[in-house]
Motif scaffolding. Structure first.
Motif, PDB file in Angstrom:
ATOM      1  N   PRO A 133       4.276 -13.562   1.489  1.00  0.00           N
ATOM      2  CA  PRO A 133       4.775 -13.863  -0.670  1.00  0.00           C
ATOM      3  C   PRO A 133       3.900 -12.804  -1.300  1.00  0.00           C
ATOM      4  O   PRO A 133       2.619 -12.082  -0.920  1.00  0.00           O
ATOM      5  CB  PRO A 133       4.629 -15.328  -0.947  1.00  0.00           C
ATOM      6  N   GLU A 134       4.119 -12.510  -2.335  1.00  0.00           N
ATOM      7  CA  GLU A 134       3.644 -11.350  -3.267  1.00  0.00           C
ATOM      8  C   GLU A 134       2.923 -10.254  -3.023  1.00  0.00           C
ATOM      9  O   GLU A 134       2.471  -9.339  -3.284  1.00  0.00           O
ATOM     10  CB  GLU A 134       2.427 -12.576  -3.721  1.00  0.00           C
ATOM     11  N   LEU A 135       4.085  -9.599  -1.825  1.00  0.00           N
ATOM     12  CA  LEU A 135       3.394  -8.262  -1.415  1.00  0.00           C
ATOM     13  C   LEU A 135       3.488  -7.133  -2.031  1.00  0.00           C
ATOM     14  O   LEU A 135       2.980  -6.283  -2.400  1.00  0.00           O
ATOM     15  CB  LEU A 135       4.176  -8.126   0.398  1.00  0.00           C
ATOM     16  N   ALA A 136       4.513  -7.096  -2.717  1.00  0.00           N
ATOM     17  CA  ALA A 136       5.225  -5.708  -3.594  1.00  0.00           C
ATOM     18  C   ALA A 136       4.168  -6.070  -5.224  1.00  0.00           C
ATOM     19  O   ALA A 136       3.660  -4.370  -5.060  1.00  0.00           O
ATOM     20  CB  ALA A 136       6.327  -6.307  -3.933  1.00  0.00           C
ATOM     21  N   ARG A 137       2.963  -6.912  -5.081  1.00  0.00           N
ATOM     22  CA  ARG A 137       2.503  -6.810  -5.964  1.00  0.00           C
ATOM     23  C   ARG A 137       0.691  -6.392  -5.007  1.00  0.00           C
ATOM     24  O   ARG A 137      -0.093  -6.122  -6.718  1.00  0.00           O
ATOM     25  CB  ARG A 137       2.142  -8.139  -6.407  1.00  0.00           C
ATOM     26  N   GLN A 138       0.811  -6.928  -4.375  1.00  0.00           N
ATOM     27  CA  GLN A 138      -0.469  -6.117  -3.299  1.00  0.00           C
ATOM     28  C   GLN A 138      -0.423  -4.619  -2.387  1.00  0.00           C
ATOM     29  O   GLN A 138      -1.479  -3.612  -2.302  1.00  0.00           O
ATOM     30  CB  GLN A 138      -0.670  -7.350  -2.295  1.00  0.00           C
ATOM     31  N   VAL A 139       0.836  -4.173  -2.643  1.00  0.00           N
ATOM     32  CA  VAL A 139       0.780  -2.638  -1.769  1.00  0.00           C
ATOM     33  C   VAL A 139       1.189  -1.778  -3.093  1.00  0.00           C
ATOM     34  O   VAL A 139       2.753  -1.420  -3.625  1.00  0.00           O
ATOM     35  CB  VAL A 139       2.085  -2.809  -0.804  1.00  0.00           C
ATOM     36  N   PRO A 140       0.596  -0.405  -3.086  1.00  0.00           N
ATOM     37  CA  PRO A 140       1.252   0.587  -3.544  1.00  0.00           C
ATOM     38  C   PRO A 140       2.296   1.099  -3.160  1.00  0.00           C
ATOM     39  O   PRO A 140       2.933   0.675  -2.254  1.00  0.00           O
ATOM     40  CB  PRO A 140       0.120   1.998  -3.023  1.00  0.00           C
ATOM     41  N   ALA A 141       2.924   2.290  -4.371  1.00  0.00           N
ATOM     42  CA  ALA A 141       4.331   2.371  -4.288  1.00  0.00           C
ATOM     43  C   ALA A 141       5.093   3.396  -3.022  1.00  0.00           C
ATOM     44  O   ALA A 141       5.565   3.191  -2.011  1.00  0.00           O
ATOM     45  CB  ALA A 141       5.171   3.342  -5.584  1.00  0.00           C
ATOM     46  N   GLY A 142       4.171   4.087  -2.301  1.00  0.00           N
ATOM     47  CA  GLY A 142       4.006   4.778  -1.108  1.00  0.00           C
ATOM     48  C   GLY A 142       4.205   4.378   0.213  1.00  0.00           C
ATOM     49  O   GLY A 142       5.379   4.400   0.468  1.00  0.00           O
ATOM     50  N   PRO A 143       3.479   3.169   0.224  1.00  0.00           N
ATOM     51  CA  PRO A 143       3.756   2.650   1.208  1.00  0.00           C
ATOM     52  C   PRO A 143       4.649   1.639   1.564  1.00  0.00           C
ATOM     53  O   PRO A 143       5.358   0.881   2.314  1.00  0.00           O
ATOM     54  CB  PRO A 143       2.372   2.163   1.204  1.00  0.00           C
ATOM     55  N   GLN A 144       4.373   1.029   0.200  1.00  0.00           N
ATOM     56  CA  GLN A 144       6.438   0.023   0.178  1.00  0.00           C
ATOM     57  C   GLN A 144       7.611   0.753   0.650  1.00  0.00           C
ATOM     58  O   GLN A 144       8.271   0.843   1.381  1.00  0.00           O
ATOM     59  CB  GLN A 144       6.445  -0.273  -1.449  1.00  0.00           C
ATOM     60  N   LEU A 145       7.292   2.109   0.173  1.00  0.00           N
ATOM     61  CA  LEU A 145       8.577   2.653  -0.233  1.00  0.00           C
ATOM     62  C   LEU A 145       8.617   3.450   1.736  1.00  0.00           C
ATOM     63  O   LEU A 145       9.869   3.391   2.500  1.00  0.00           O
ATOM     64  CB  LEU A 145       8.910   4.385  -0.352  1.00  0.00           C
ATOM     65  N   ALA A 146       8.196   3.884   2.186  1.00  0.00           N
ATOM     66  CA  ALA A 146       8.167   4.246   2.829  1.00  0.00           C
ATOM     67  C   ALA A 146       8.266   2.689   4.610  1.00  0.00           C
ATOM     68  O   ALA A 146       9.426   3.110   5.472  1.00  0.00           O
ATOM     69  CB  ALA A 146       5.940   4.751   4.141  1.00  0.00           C
ATOM     70  N   SER A 147       7.488   1.870   4.146  1.00  0.00           N
ATOM     71  CA  SER A 147       7.903   0.974   4.993  1.00  0.00           C
ATOM     72  C   SER A 147       9.570   0.274   4.747  1.00  0.00           C
ATOM     73  O   SER A 147      10.037  -0.530   5.274  1.00  0.00           O
ATOM     74  CB  SER A 147       7.101  -0.680   4.451  1.00  0.00           C
ATOM     75  N   PHE A 148      10.351   0.818   2.985  1.00  0.00           N
ATOM     76  CA  PHE A 148      11.341  -0.201   3.154  1.00  0.00           C
ATOM     77  C   PHE A 148      12.440   0.921   4.353  1.00  0.00           C
ATOM     78  O   PHE A 148      13.114   0.593   4.808  1.00  0.00           O
ATOM     79  CB  PHE A 148      11.659   0.324   1.964  1.00  0.00           C
ATOM     80  N   ARG A 149      12.208   2.239   4.566  1.00  0.00           N
ATOM     81  CA  ARG A 149      12.607   3.719   4.911  1.00  0.00           C
ATOM     82  C   ARG A 149      12.265   2.587   6.632  1.00  0.00           C
ATOM     83  O   ARG A 149      13.395   3.507   7.198  1.00  0.00           O
ATOM     84  CB  ARG A 149      12.430   4.794   4.981  1.00  0.00           C
TER      85      ARG A 149
END
Length: 381
Positions: A276-292
């Motif tokens: 839970p709450e990962l979107a608030r804990q991780v910067p946008a760049g690594p989030q995008l990389a993880s999504f892809r």
């Protein structure tokens, strides 16, 4: 194949060995008389074989003429072995190092030479047939080896071309993925800077009583707009065709449920375990990389596996975002990858490398396929 321009060490050694054998045979066989004629002609045949791959047809002529002169000088035809060994080596060489037409000419030369030798010595046709059988058998063996050698070379060249094409395709795929990563990072950074500029403008309006703060906000806005312009000019060239530069946010971890829904609609249901709450804990760049990365892994499940479900795990552990995708596909036999296979995972590795991360992928012991990624992140407060 290309013929050598000078005798090889092997041919020189073979010629030297045959020369020694010819001299020993003449000296040890009293029937090889006149001895001088036998010695000269057999040594000539042995020495000529040193150039068998440099000048195959001239060597055939020298060996045939020397053997014929030996017989015409009175040396018994059925006493020496060089008169048969040298033609066999010469014909075999022509078959493997020259054209088929040249090989047939060489065989015809020896058949004529054997006929002359048989006639001059007064032997029956059986003696000619004996030599003819050796020449024809050598001719067939030489043609067979030549055909197989050329086929092996053709297959080797085809394999080299195929490997080169695969390397080029992999390199091209990696370049395209890097360009895509740069485009998406451009969107992420542009969006973040746009938010900063907007927030700075709002802060300027509410800080009327604090001139130093107002000046700081104006500076932030000015630098932010300048950064946006530079990003648009520098990274915008990475866009394909008429695609415009978007300043909207790229997908992050909060978009994963939608991704899982699309996967289920395509036939692969997803069992997700998300912290839970990962979107608030991780910067946008690594989030995008993880999504892809997760998107590519699920795409591979649909394309290359008979799996109907996949397990996805996303958690933050030890300062790294841990991603796992495992499918329930059947066990696969080891073998070469399908053409084009693995290019998507190469792209995923490029994304992980941007943040110093790693990806491991492979078949699981119980069947199916597993993709595991670790992306170092600095947690947001």
């Amino acid at each position: 194949m290309d013929r050598p321009v000078r005798p090889s060490r092997f041919d020189l050694a073979l010629s030297g060995l045959l020369t020694v054998a010819a001299v020993a045979e003449v000296l040890a066989t009293p029937a090889l008389a006149p001895r001088a004629a036998a010695l000269v002609t057999e040594v000539a045949m042995a020495l000529a074989l040193a150039f068998r791959r440099v000048r195959p047809l001239p060597v055939v002529v020298v060996v045939a003429v020397a053997g014929t002169l030996e017989t015409l000088s009175g040396v018994p035809l059925n006493q020496g072995t060089m008169v048969l060994v040298a033609p066999v080596i010469a014909v075999f060489t022509v078959c493997t190092w020259a054209s088929m037409r040249t090989a047939l000419v060489a065989a015809a030369i020896f058949l004529v030479a054997f006929a002359i030798q048989t006639w001059s010595f007064g032997n029956g046709i059986g003696n000619w047939l004996f030599g003819a059988v050796f020449v024809i058998a050598t001719l067939i063996a030489g043609f067979t080896i030549q055909a197989r050698t050329r086929e092996a070379e053709r297959l080797r060249e085809a394999a080299v071309r195929h490997e080169t094409q695969l390397e080029l395709r992999a390199r091209d795929a990696a370049d395209r993925e890097r360009a895509r990563i740069a485009r998406e990072l451009h969107d992420v950074i542009s969006h973040s800077v746009s938010v900063m500029v907007v927030q700075a403008g709002a802060a300027e309006r509410v800080s009327m009583a604090n001139p130093p703060a107002q000046e700081a906000m104006r500076t932030i806005q000015q630098v932010g707009r300048q950064a946006l312009g530079e990003l648009s000019g520098l990274l915008g060239v990475l866009r394909d065709g008429d695609e415009s530069i978007g300043l909207g946010p790229q997908p992050g971890l909060d978009a994963l449920p939608e991704l899982f829904d699309r996967s289920a609609a395509a036939g692969v249901t997803v069992e997700a375990c998300l912290a839970p709450e990962l979107a608030r804990q991780v910067p946008a760049g690594p989030q995008l990389a993880s999504f892809r990365i997760l998107q590519e892994a699920l795409t591979n499940v649909r394309k290359h596996s008979a799996a109907t479900s996949a397990r996805v795990g996303v958690l933050l552990d030890g300062g790294a975002l841990q991603l796992t995708v495992e499918d329930d596909g059947p066990a696969r036999e080891e073998g070469p990858a399908a053409p084009g296979g693995g290019l998507g995972l190469r792209g995923a590795r490029e994304r992980a490398k941007v943040y110093g991360g790693t990806i491991d992928a492979g078949h699981t012991p119980g069947g199916g396929f597993s993709v595991r990624a670790a992306i170092p992140v600095e947690e947001l407060e």
